[in-house]
Design an enzyme around this catalytic site. Sequence first.
Site, PDB file in Angstrom:
ATOM      1  N   LYS A  35      31.763  35.413  27.494  1.00 11.43           N
ATOM      2  CA  LYS A  35      31.604  34.785  28.814  1.00 11.43           C
ATOM      3  C   LYS A  35      32.137  35.716  29.911  1.00 11.43           C
ATOM      4  O   LYS A  35      32.837  36.694  29.609  1.00 11.43           O
ATOM      5  CB  LYS A  35      32.334  33.441  28.838  1.00 11.43           C
ATOM      6  CG  LYS A  35      33.842  33.557  28.632  1.00 11.43           C
ATOM      7  CD  LYS A  35      34.480  32.180  28.505  1.00 11.43           C
ATOM      8  CE  LYS A  35      35.975  32.305  28.264  1.00 11.43           C
ATOM      9  NZ  LYS A  35      36.582  30.997  27.939  1.00 11.43           N
ATOM     10  N   TYR A 256      52.070  50.452  53.498  1.00 12.07           N
ATOM     11  CA  TYR A 256      52.139  49.301  54.396  1.00 12.07           C
ATOM     12  C   TYR A 256      53.429  48.509  54.184  1.00 12.07           C
ATOM     13  O   TYR A 256      53.846  48.278  53.045  1.00 12.07           O
ATOM     14  CB  TYR A 256      50.945  48.373  54.149  1.00 12.07           C
ATOM     15  CG  TYR A 256      49.632  48.943  54.634  1.00 12.07           C
ATOM     16  CD1 TYR A 256      49.409  49.208  55.983  1.00 12.07           C
ATOM     17  CD2 TYR A 256      48.605  49.210  53.728  1.00 12.07           C
ATOM     18  CE1 TYR A 256      48.200  49.721  56.422  1.00 12.07           C
ATOM     19  CE2 TYR A 256      47.394  49.714  54.161  1.00 12.07           C
ATOM     20  CZ  TYR A 256      47.191  49.976  55.511  1.00 12.07           C
ATOM     21  OH  TYR A 256      45.996  50.476  55.939  1.00 12.07           O
TER      22      TYR A 256
HETATM   23  C1  LIG Z   1      37.245  31.283  26.693  1.00 10.22           C
HETATM   24  C2  LIG Z   1      37.197  30.393  25.499  1.00 10.22           C
HETATM   25  C3  LIG Z   1      37.603  30.874  24.243  1.00 10.22           C
HETATM   26  C4  LIG Z   1      38.238  32.238  24.063  1.00 10.22           C
HETATM   27  O1  LIG Z   1      39.582  32.174  24.467  1.00 10.22           O
HETATM   28  P1  LIG Z   1      40.555  33.462  24.356  1.00 10.22           P
HETATM   29  O2  LIG Z   1      41.861  32.941  24.794  1.00 10.22           O
HETATM   30  O3  LIG Z   1      39.989  34.469  25.289  1.00 10.22           O
HETATM   31  O4  LIG Z   1      40.510  33.900  22.948  1.00 10.22           O
HETATM   32  C5  LIG Z   1      37.460  30.045  23.161  1.00 10.22           C
HETATM   33  N1  LIG Z   1      36.945  28.798  23.291  1.00 10.22           N
HETATM   34  C6  LIG Z   1      36.560  28.302  24.477  1.00 10.22           C
HETATM   35  C7  LIG Z   1      36.021  26.929  24.560  1.00 10.22           C
HETATM   36  C8  LIG Z   1      36.670  29.077  25.623  1.00 10.22           C
HETATM   37  O5  LIG Z   1      36.283  28.587  26.792  1.00 10.22           O
END
Ligand SMILES: *Cc1c(COP(=O)(O)O)cnc(C)c1O
Length: 365
Positions: A35, A256
């Site tokens: 994702k 800055y």
């Molecule tokens: C993003 C996600 C994962 C992966 O989680 P990590 O902490 O990156 O391993 C697994 N299951 C769901 C439903 C997610 O949304």
Amino acid sequence: MPRPILATIHPQALRHNLDRLRRAVPDAKLWAVVKANAYGHGIERVFEGLRAADGFALLDLQEAERVRALGWRGPILLLEGVFEARDLELCSRLQLWHVVHCEEQIDMLAAHKTQQPHRVFLKMNSGMNRLGFPSAHFRTAYARLQALPQVDEISLMTHFSDSDAARGIAHQLSAFAEASRDLPGERSLANSAAVLRHGRDPAVRADWVRPGIAVYGSAPDFPEHDTAHWQLQPTMTLASRIIGVQQLQPADTVGYGSSFVADAPLRIGVVACGYADGYPRHCTTGTPVLVDGVRTRLVGRVSMDMVTVDLSPVPAAGIGSEAVLWGRSSCGAVLPVDEVARAGGTVAYELLCALAPRVPVVVEA
Ligand SMILES: *Cc1c(COP(=O)(O)O)cnc(C)c1O
């Protein structure tokens, strides 16, 4: 010449991390979570490195189309399911498996005209209180799905809120076990932290695991454990070069707001990387940086296009020297993204996902 900043994706490290996760849960099938454009790496850039996965999990339909366009014919799971009824047409066409987490998604399925029944992952809210059916409604939802001709296989799923930390997963594990007892179907529970910390428990690894962040070389429970502990390798390097050098005298300030004041003579380098490249502005003096592979520290505030670094541990460095903001230097020294994230008061997820579009990206050969 373009600015010397560059992000490099390391396919060999993706392969290594995937293999490392597999060894933690040898008998489970593994979704590589891709994702958010593969946690900022780029789906097309990680695909070769991750093709030994059993499936790809994501939540954007366009990203699912991109995975299919790469020639992937195996499973793809939509982690949030569909957002509107017509998304189901794409699920049918691209053969996407999808999460069902609310009654409305069952209604959409019931109204969907399809030749091919869908495989769904029925999600239970076991305590995270984000998506999923509460335990009291889980079995009714299962029965509704089971009665639909649009659905063939039903799998069961939940998500942990504290797999990386002290509270742990026992309370959610037992809530899920209780609500799903005797229901047939494959099960999926574990994210990265659950795989690494709790994967020895067969009820945790179950049939499918869903690691994301560990695939991308970050320790999910940093700083309790680091990437060396979990044997994970950086999959993204953000590197640039020194484009300016200043010699400070005592009481001279940097950048800055003059947030850094030299208390002794100090040679500093100006690196072509700033918050407009995705480097967190919350990082302050002391944040680690590698210059020519030598660990040193940020001094002063991060600006839009530049950061300043202490050159005293690396006196031979000058204009053109390599500066690694996170990842691996060309001499092999490693700066885990977790350390930079922590210095900026955030987590590696955010830094990787926030790599700015203006940064050119290459895939290591
Ligand atoms: C993003 C996600 C994962 C992966 O989680 P990590 O902490 O990156 O391993 C697994 N299951 C769901 C439903 C997610 O949304």
